[in-house]
Design a protein around this motif. Structure first.
Motif, PDB file in Angstrom:
ATOM      1  N   ILE A  39       0.839  -1.200   0.000  1.00 21.45           N
ATOM      2  CA  ILE A  39       0.000   0.000   0.000  1.00 21.45           C
ATOM      3  C   ILE A  39       0.876   1.253   0.000  1.00 21.45           C
ATOM      4  CG2 ILE A  39      -1.853  -1.196   1.231  1.00 21.45           C
ATOM      5  CD1 ILE A  39      -0.976   0.822   3.608  1.00 21.45           C
ATOM      6  N   ILE A  40       0.233   2.392  -0.160  1.00 22.99           N
ATOM      7  CA  ILE A  40       0.903   3.680  -0.140  1.00 22.99           C
ATOM      8  C   ILE A  40       1.665   3.841   1.190  1.00 22.99           C
ATOM      9  CG2 ILE A  40      -1.208   4.789   0.746  1.00 22.99           C
ATOM     10  CD1 ILE A  40      -0.475   7.282  -0.851  1.00 22.99           C
ATOM     11  N   SER A  41       2.836   4.413   1.144  1.00 21.43           N
ATOM     12  CA  SER A  41       3.655   4.552   2.354  1.00 21.43           C
ATOM     13  C   SER A  41       3.146   5.693   3.230  1.00 21.43           C
ATOM     14  CB  SER A  41       5.108   4.827   1.979  1.00 21.43           C
ATOM     15  OG  SER A  41       5.251   6.146   1.481  1.00 21.43           O
ATOM     16  N   THR A  42       3.544   5.682   4.495  1.00 25.35           N
ATOM     17  CA  THR A  42       3.138   6.754   5.403  1.00 25.35           C
ATOM     18  C   THR A  42       3.695   8.098   4.946  1.00 25.35           C
ATOM     19  OG1 THR A  42       4.976   6.208   6.880  1.00 25.35           O
ATOM     20  CG2 THR A  42       2.822   5.271   7.421  1.00 25.35           C
ATOM     21  N   THR A  43       4.875   8.088   4.360  1.00 25.04           N
ATOM     22  CA  THR A  43       5.449   9.329   3.827  1.00 25.04           C
ATOM     23  C   THR A  43       4.597   9.855   2.685  1.00 25.04           C
ATOM     24  OG1 THR A  43       7.670   8.554   4.412  1.00 25.04           O
ATOM     25  CG2 THR A  43       7.527  10.360   2.823  1.00 25.04           C
ATOM     26  N   GLN A  44       4.188   8.966   1.782  1.00 23.03           N
ATOM     27  CA  GLN A  44       3.333   9.370   0.676  1.00 23.03           C
ATOM     28  C   GLN A  44       1.974   9.871   1.179  1.00 23.03           C
ATOM     29  OE1 GLN A  44       3.633   5.551  -1.306  1.00 23.03           O
ATOM     30  NE2 GLN A  44       4.607   6.510  -3.089  1.00 23.03           N
ATOM     31  N   ILE A  45       1.419   9.185   2.166  1.00 26.51           N
ATOM     32  CA  ILE A  45       0.130   9.601   2.739  1.00 26.51           C
ATOM     33  C   ILE A  45       0.241  11.012   3.286  1.00 26.51           C
ATOM     34  CG2 ILE A  45      -1.501   9.230   4.650  1.00 26.51           C
ATOM     35  CD1 ILE A  45      -0.939   6.188   4.308  1.00 26.51           C
ATOM     36  N   SER A  46       1.308  11.268   4.059  1.00 28.61           N
ATOM     37  CA  SER A  46       1.451  12.591   4.668  1.00 28.61           C
ATOM     38  C   SER A  46       1.630  13.682   3.621  1.00 28.61           C
ATOM     39  CB  SER A  46       2.587  12.615   5.693  1.00 28.61           C
ATOM     40  OG  SER A  46       3.822  12.372   5.088  1.00 28.61           O
ATOM     41  N   LYS A  47       2.300  13.368   2.518  1.00 34.39           N
ATOM     42  CA  LYS A  47       2.491  14.354   1.448  1.00 34.39           C
ATOM     43  C   LYS A  47       1.216  14.553   0.631  1.00 34.39           C
ATOM     44  CE  LYS A  47       7.461  13.821   0.941  1.00 34.39           C
ATOM     45  NZ  LYS A  47       8.558  13.332   0.116  1.00 34.39           N
ATOM     46  N   VAL A  48       0.584  13.468   0.221  1.00 36.22           N
ATOM     47  CA  VAL A  48      -0.609  13.544  -0.630  1.00 36.22           C
ATOM     48  C   VAL A  48      -1.756  14.254   0.086  1.00 36.22           C
ATOM     49  CG1 VAL A  48      -2.428  12.157  -1.722  1.00 36.22           C
ATOM     50  CG2 VAL A  48      -0.042  11.544  -2.044  1.00 36.22           C
ATOM     51  N   TYR A  49      -1.956  13.943   1.366  1.00 38.01           N
ATOM     52  CA  TYR A  49      -3.091  14.501   2.098  1.00 38.01           C
ATOM     53  C   TYR A  49      -2.698  15.679   2.995  1.00 38.01           C
ATOM     54  CZ  TYR A  49      -5.363  10.365   0.339  1.00 38.01           C
ATOM     55  OH  TYR A  49      -5.861   9.403  -0.498  1.00 38.01           O
ATOM     56  N   SER A  50      -1.437  16.088   2.921  1.00 34.49           N
ATOM     57  CA  SER A  50      -0.936  17.209   3.720  1.00 34.49           C
ATOM     58  C   SER A  50      -1.263  17.035   5.201  1.00 34.49           C
ATOM     59  CB  SER A  50      -1.501  18.537   3.211  1.00 34.49           C
ATOM     60  OG  SER A  50      -1.119  18.755   1.882  1.00 34.49           O
ATOM     61  N   VAL A  51      -0.888  15.873   5.719  1.00 31.37           N
ATOM     62  CA  VAL A  51      -1.109  15.592   7.136  1.00 31.37           C
ATOM     63  C   VAL A  51       0.227  15.317   7.808  1.00 31.37           C
ATOM     64  CG1 VAL A  51      -3.432  14.672   6.761  1.00 31.37           C
ATOM     65  CG2 VAL A  51      -1.495  13.102   6.797  1.00 31.37           C
ATOM     66  N   ASN A  52       0.227  15.433   9.097  1.00 28.85           N
ATOM     67  CA  ASN A  52       1.410  15.144   9.890  1.00 28.85           C
ATOM     68  C   ASN A  52       1.784  13.666   9.703  1.00 28.85           C
ATOM     69  OD1 ASN A  52       2.994  14.350  12.226  1.00 28.85           O
ATOM     70  ND2 ASN A  52       2.410  16.313  13.118  1.00 28.85           N
ATOM     71  N   PRO A  53       3.080  13.372   9.509  1.00 28.49           N
ATOM     72  CA  PRO A  53       3.498  11.971   9.350  1.00 28.49           C
ATOM     73  C   PRO A  53       3.065  11.072  10.511  1.00 28.49           C
ATOM     74  CG  PRO A  53       5.295  13.433   8.757  1.00 28.49           C
ATOM     75  CD  PRO A  53       4.204  14.296   9.329  1.00 28.49           C
ATOM     76  N   THR A  54       2.995  11.618  11.711  1.00 28.65           N
ATOM     77  CA  THR A  54       2.561  10.844  12.874  1.00 28.65           C
ATOM     78  C   THR A  54       1.112  10.385  12.709  1.00 28.65           C
ATOM     79  OG1 THR A  54       4.052  12.142  14.258  1.00 28.65           O
ATOM     80  CG2 THR A  54       2.360  10.879  15.392  1.00 28.65           C
ATOM     81  N   THR A  55       0.288  11.213  12.089  1.00 25.72           N
ATOM     82  CA  THR A  55      -1.108  10.868  11.831  1.00 25.72           C
ATOM     83  C   THR A  55      -1.186   9.694  10.861  1.00 25.72           C
ATOM     84  OG1 THR A  55      -1.769  13.160  12.201  1.00 25.72           O
ATOM     85  CG2 THR A  55      -3.324  11.767  10.992  1.00 25.72           C
ATOM     86  N   ALA A  56      -0.366   9.732   9.819  1.00 28.35           N
ATOM     87  CA  ALA A  56      -0.334   8.638   8.839  1.00 28.35           C
ATOM     88  C   ALA A  56       0.131   7.345   9.503  1.00 28.35           C
ATOM     89  CB  ALA A  56       0.582   9.007   7.677  1.00 28.35           C
ATOM     90  N   VAL A  57       1.145   7.443  10.352  1.00 24.17           N
ATOM     91  CA  VAL A  57       1.663   6.272  11.058  1.00 24.17           C
ATOM     92  C   VAL A  57       0.581   5.683  11.971  1.00 24.17           C
ATOM     93  CG1 VAL A  57       3.317   5.509  12.811  1.00 24.17           C
ATOM     94  CG2 VAL A  57       4.084   6.941  10.923  1.00 24.17           C
TER      95      VAL A  57
END
Length: 119
Positions: A30-48
């Motif tokens: 699946i999409i990585s947490t780094t990609q999630i945080s960039k694509v959705y402009s969210v804090n990396p901790t939120t993606a994790v």
């Protein structure tokens, strides 16, 4: 993203929806947490947090050195849980609201049939 629920839950639901619709299949990366945080402009901790919760629920698993993948049976787990929520929470709320508004069961069924056949 919206304010109706926490962002990590919205991310979880998006990933789950992608699994249900077949965007991701069993063992797919699946999409990585780094990609999630960039694509959705969210804090990396939120993606994790979202990925961690999906892992705890048995929806994802970690493939060492590669990333997070869809666990066997994930689609069935998600569908079963969502179906249960729909039948035991959403439907009773819909019926209660229809009753409050004076909408008969027959009228509601007709609307459902019309909308269902339009797809």
């Amino acid at each position: 993203m919206n304010d109706s629920q926490p962002i990590f839950q919205q991310i979880m639901e998006m990933i789950e929806s992608d699994i249900i619709t077949g965007v991701y299949k069993t063992d797919d990366l699946i999409i990585s947490t780094t990609q999630i945080s960039k694509v959705y402009s969210v804090n990396p901790t939120t993606a994790v947090k979202a990925i961690s919760k999906l892992t705890d629920a048995g929806i994802l698993y970690k493939k060492r050195g590669i990333g997070m993948c869809v666990a066997p049976g994930a689609k069935e787990k998600i569908s079963g849980r969502r179906r249960d929520v729909f039948l035991n929470q959403t439907t009773p709320a819909l019926l209660a609201e229809a009753k409050t508004l004076g909408i008969s069961i027959e009228e509601l069924i007709n609307v459902i049939r019309q909308r269902g056949s339009a797809d």
